[in-house]
Design a protein around this motif. Sequence first.
Motif, PDB file in Angstrom:
ATOM      1  N   ASP A  25       8.848  -4.465  12.723  1.00  0.00           N
ATOM      2  CA  ASP A  25       8.346  -5.078  13.959  1.00  0.00           C
ATOM      3  C   ASP A  25       6.899  -4.679  14.225  1.00  0.00           C
ATOM      4  O   ASP A  25       6.055  -5.518  14.575  1.00  0.00           O
ATOM      5  CB  ASP A  25       9.215  -4.664  15.152  1.00  0.00           C
ATOM      6  N   LYS A  26       6.587  -3.402  14.073  1.00  0.00           N
ATOM      7  CA  LYS A  26       5.246  -2.917  14.376  1.00  0.00           C
ATOM      8  C   LYS A  26       4.211  -3.436  13.380  1.00  0.00           C
ATOM      9  O   LYS A  26       3.091  -3.801  13.753  1.00  0.00           O
ATOM     10  CB  LYS A  26       5.240  -1.382  14.409  1.00  0.00           C
ATOM     11  N   ILE A  27       4.586  -3.479  12.107  1.00  0.00           N
ATOM     12  CA  ILE A  27       3.665  -3.997  11.094  1.00  0.00           C
ATOM     13  C   ILE A  27       3.456  -5.493  11.279  1.00  0.00           C
ATOM     14  O   ILE A  27       2.337  -6.004  11.145  1.00  0.00           O
ATOM     15  CB  ILE A  27       4.177  -3.660   9.680  1.00  0.00           C
ATOM     16  N   ALA A  28       4.518  -6.202  11.615  1.00  0.00           N
ATOM     17  CA  ALA A  28       4.390  -7.639  11.875  1.00  0.00           C
ATOM     18  C   ALA A  28       3.436  -7.891  13.040  1.00  0.00           C
ATOM     19  O   ALA A  28       2.627  -8.833  12.995  1.00  0.00           O
ATOM     20  CB  ALA A  28       5.761  -8.243  12.177  1.00  0.00           C
ATOM     21  N   ARG A  29       3.501  -7.044  14.061  1.00  0.00           N
ATOM     22  CA  ARG A  29       2.598  -7.192  15.208  1.00  0.00           C
ATOM     23  C   ARG A  29       1.144  -6.974  14.774  1.00  0.00           C
ATOM     24  O   ARG A  29       0.249  -7.705  15.199  1.00  0.00           O
ATOM     25  CB  ARG A  29       3.000  -6.195  16.297  1.00  0.00           C
ATOM     26  N   LEU A  30       0.906  -5.993  13.913  1.00  0.00           N
ATOM     27  CA  LEU A  30      -0.448  -5.747  13.403  1.00  0.00           C
ATOM     28  C   LEU A  30      -0.985  -6.943  12.621  1.00  0.00           C
ATOM     29  O   LEU A  30      -2.187  -7.230  12.646  1.00  0.00           O
ATOM     30  CB  LEU A  30      -0.465  -4.508  12.497  1.00  0.00           C
ATOM     31  N   GLY A  58       4.033   6.478   9.464  1.00  0.00           N
ATOM     32  CA  GLY A  58       2.760   6.599   8.755  1.00  0.00           C
ATOM     33  C   GLY A  58       2.388   5.349   8.000  1.00  0.00           C
ATOM     34  O   GLY A  58       1.194   5.052   7.809  1.00  0.00           O
ATOM     35  N   LEU A  59       3.382   4.590   7.559  1.00  0.00           N
ATOM     36  CA  LEU A  59       3.106   3.344   6.855  1.00  0.00           C
ATOM     37  C   LEU A  59       2.433   2.339   7.788  1.00  0.00           C
ATOM     38  O   LEU A  59       1.486   1.652   7.392  1.00  0.00           O
ATOM     39  CB  LEU A  59       4.402   2.764   6.296  1.00  0.00           C
ATOM     40  N   LYS A  60       2.913   2.281   9.015  1.00  0.00           N
ATOM     41  CA  LYS A  60       2.290   1.402  10.009  1.00  0.00           C
ATOM     42  C   LYS A  60       0.816   1.773  10.188  1.00  0.00           C
ATOM     43  O   LYS A  60      -0.065   0.893  10.237  1.00  0.00           O
ATOM     44  CB  LYS A  60       3.033   1.535  11.339  1.00  0.00           C
ATOM     45  N   THR A  61       0.524   3.070  10.258  1.00  0.00           N
ATOM     46  CA  THR A  61      -0.860   3.530  10.409  1.00  0.00           C
ATOM     47  C   THR A  61      -1.694   3.161   9.186  1.00  0.00           C
ATOM     48  O   THR A  61      -2.863   2.757   9.311  1.00  0.00           O
ATOM     49  CB  THR A  61      -0.886   5.058  10.625  1.00  0.00           C
ATOM     50  N   ALA A  62      -1.099   3.276   7.993  1.00  0.00           N
ATOM     51  CA  ALA A  62      -1.815   2.924   6.760  1.00  0.00           C
ATOM     52  C   ALA A  62      -2.180   1.441   6.743  1.00  0.00           C
ATOM     53  O   ALA A  62      -3.278   1.059   6.307  1.00  0.00           O
ATOM     54  CB  ALA A  62      -0.961   3.282   5.546  1.00  0.00           C
ATOM     55  N   VAL A  63      -1.267   0.603   7.218  1.00  0.00           N
ATOM     56  CA  VAL A  63      -1.557  -0.835   7.291  1.00  0.00           C
ATOM     57  C   VAL A  63      -2.688  -1.095   8.285  1.00  0.00           C
ATOM     58  O   VAL A  63      -3.602  -1.889   8.009  1.00  0.00           O
ATOM     59  CB  VAL A  63      -0.289  -1.630   7.687  1.00  0.00           C
ATOM     60  N   LEU A  64      -2.650  -0.412   9.411  1.00  0.00           N
ATOM     61  CA  LEU A  64      -3.713  -0.565  10.411  1.00  0.00           C
ATOM     62  C   LEU A  64      -5.072  -0.185   9.830  1.00  0.00           C
ATOM     63  O   LEU A  64      -6.058  -0.914   9.994  1.00  0.00           O
ATOM     64  CB  LEU A  64      -3.397   0.308  11.630  1.00  0.00           C
ATOM     65  N   LEU A  71      -0.659  -8.169   2.392  1.00  0.00           N
ATOM     66  CA  LEU A  71      -0.427  -6.980   3.211  1.00  0.00           C
ATOM     67  C   LEU A  71       1.058  -6.832   3.549  1.00  0.00           C
ATOM     68  O   LEU A  71       1.631  -5.748   3.453  1.00  0.00           O
ATOM     69  CB  LEU A  71      -1.254  -7.059   4.495  1.00  0.00           C
ATOM     70  N   ALA A  72       1.670  -7.942   3.950  1.00  0.00           N
ATOM     71  CA  ALA A  72       3.089  -7.915   4.310  1.00  0.00           C
ATOM     72  C   ALA A  72       3.956  -7.570   3.108  1.00  0.00           C
ATOM     73  O   ALA A  72       4.866  -6.728   3.199  1.00  0.00           O
ATOM     74  CB  ALA A  72       3.503  -9.268   4.886  1.00  0.00           C
ATOM     75  N   ALA A  73       3.686  -8.203   1.974  1.00  0.00           N
ATOM     76  CA  ALA A  73       4.485  -7.972   0.769  1.00  0.00           C
ATOM     77  C   ALA A  73       4.352  -6.533   0.287  1.00  0.00           C
ATOM     78  O   ALA A  73       5.330  -5.904  -0.146  1.00  0.00           O
ATOM     79  CB  ALA A  73       4.064  -8.935  -0.329  1.00  0.00           C
ATOM     80  N   SER A  74       3.137  -5.984   0.366  1.00  0.00           N
ATOM     81  CA  SER A  74       2.913  -4.605  -0.091  1.00  0.00           C
ATOM     82  C   SER A  74       3.607  -3.597   0.815  1.00  0.00           C
ATOM     83  O   SER A  74       4.195  -2.617   0.328  1.00  0.00           O
ATOM     84  CB  SER A  74       1.407  -4.317  -0.150  1.00  0.00           C
ATOM     85  N   ALA A  75       3.544  -3.814   2.124  1.00  0.00           N
ATOM     86  CA  ALA A  75       4.226  -2.913   3.059  1.00  0.00           C
ATOM     87  C   ALA A  75       5.739  -3.010   2.892  1.00  0.00           C
ATOM     88  O   ALA A  75       6.450  -1.993   2.900  1.00  0.00           O
ATOM     89  CB  ALA A  75       3.823  -3.243   4.490  1.00  0.00           C
ATOM     90  N   GLN A  76       6.239  -4.231   2.749  1.00  0.00           N
ATOM     91  CA  GLN A  76       7.677  -4.428   2.562  1.00  0.00           C
ATOM     92  C   GLN A  76       8.154  -3.738   1.293  1.00  0.00           C
ATOM     93  O   GLN A  76       9.217  -3.096   1.277  1.00  0.00           O
ATOM     94  CB  GLN A  76       7.990  -5.925   2.490  1.00  0.00           C
ATOM     95  N   GLU A  77       7.360  -3.835   0.228  1.00  0.00           N
ATOM     96  CA  GLU A  77       7.746  -3.234  -1.051  1.00  0.00           C
ATOM     97  C   GLU A  77       7.903  -1.720  -0.928  1.00  0.00           C
ATOM     98  O   GLU A  77       8.833  -1.132  -1.486  1.00  0.00           O
ATOM     99  CB  GLU A  77       6.705  -3.573  -2.116  1.00  0.00           C
ATOM    100  N   VAL A  78       6.979  -1.100  -0.200  1.00  0.00           N
ATOM    101  CA  VAL A  78       7.048   0.346   0.003  1.00  0.00           C
ATOM    102  C   VAL A  78       8.343   0.719   0.722  1.00  0.00           C
ATOM    103  O   VAL A  78       9.073   1.636   0.311  1.00  0.00           O
ATOM    104  CB  VAL A  78       5.832   0.838   0.811  1.00  0.00           C
ATOM    105  N   MET A  79       8.652   0.022   1.801  1.00  0.00           N
ATOM    106  CA  MET A  79       9.855   0.343   2.567  1.00  0.00           C
ATOM    107  C   MET A  79      11.112   0.192   1.721  1.00  0.00           C
ATOM    108  O   MET A  79      12.010   1.046   1.744  1.00  0.00           O
ATOM    109  CB  MET A  79       9.926  -0.527   3.825  1.00  0.00           C
ATOM    110  N   ILE A  80      11.169  -0.874   0.949  1.00  0.00           N
ATOM    111  CA  ILE A  80      12.354  -1.116   0.128  1.00  0.00           C
ATOM    112  C   ILE A  80      12.460  -0.097  -0.999  1.00  0.00           C
ATOM    113  O   ILE A  80      13.552   0.413  -1.297  1.00  0.00           O
ATOM    114  CB  ILE A  80      12.331  -2.561  -0.412  1.00  0.00           C
ATOM    115  N   ASP A  81      11.334   0.232  -1.621  1.00  0.00           N
ATOM    116  CA  ASP A  81      11.355   1.238  -2.689  1.00  0.00           C
ATOM    117  C   ASP A  81      11.848   2.579  -2.169  1.00  0.00           C
ATOM    118  O   ASP A  81      12.642   3.268  -2.834  1.00  0.00           O
ATOM    119  CB  ASP A  81       9.957   1.393  -3.294  1.00  0.00           C
TER     120      ASP A  81
END
Length: 337
Positions: free
Chosen positions: A166-171, A212-218, A239-249
């Motif tokens: 949710d937070k990354i999507a908002r960014l 911290g991932l949210k901060t890295a995206v910001l 950006l979305a695909a890269s953040a999603q990949e990290v979370m899933i990994d």
Amino acid sequence: MIVLGIETSCDETSVALVEDNTVIANLVYSQIQIHKKFGGVVPEIAAREHLKKLPILFSELINQTNINIEKIDGIAVTKGPGLIGALLVGVSFAKGLALRYKKPLVGINHIIGHVYANYIAYPELKPPYIVLMVSGGHTLILKVEENNSVTILGRSVDDAVGEAFDKIARLLGLGYPGGPEIDKISKNGNPNAFNFPKPKMYDPDYNFSFSGLKTAVLYEIKRLIKNGYNENNLPIADLAASAQEVMIDVLLHKVTKAARDNNLKNIVLAGGVAANSRLREKIRALSEEFNFYIPPLEYCSDNAAMIARAGLERIKSGENDGLNFEPVPNFFEMMST
């Protein structure tokens, strides 16, 4: 055995009738459109919507199934964790029905309900197994023993994975809820475009950290803008695909580590994020080593069928919580009961 289920823990109002492993009917009213403009669930509004919609859904359930409520074997309602006002609506309604029709009533742990969504699709599922619980409110690794006792092996120390979505999507200027939005746009992105950190991935424990991932995206967005991009031409899909990949990994690394360390082959997914298409895709690469159980899409998000299915086990064993129990909004208090 037929059990009525009632779910009102957050922003879905749901009622269901389940007979053993068969869902007779499962009605869900989602408040997403109401809360979308706020960028998240407003507890007071959620409770009011439950109060308004629950009696209507219940009447619709009875009309659709043509089942005499006096003939059911018991009632199961979400006891917690969740929003206290929302939980109170469901528990109060269930108590009224139990009193009126003299039926046994059990209060169900919402987290355990998500686990039991798998029993609807996989009646053969039996413990012991490892659970990856992934939702907007919780990210957990659980171990379910043969006697059905549950141990928390790992949890998020800050944001749940759904909250991070949710937070990354908002960014990124995407809509709410963020999980489905990121899942959708990531299909057009490169998951390796940005080298975001994988927090706690190689720590010896089974805990998670996603804030911290949210901060890295910001910071990456700020860097891109500094280097010539503007808010209208950012590589949102990458950006979305890269953040999603990290979370899933991170999720898959942790849960498979827990399974290996406990010498278990069966891994059960539960919660709304279990609907993520990339998560489901990457699980296939692990299917030779582990047996993954993933609930059908309609039972990933909050619903009353999973609550009824979990309640069925307790009612079948002769359990009855009666009319004196209260909702328990706190996660750790609920898991200890």
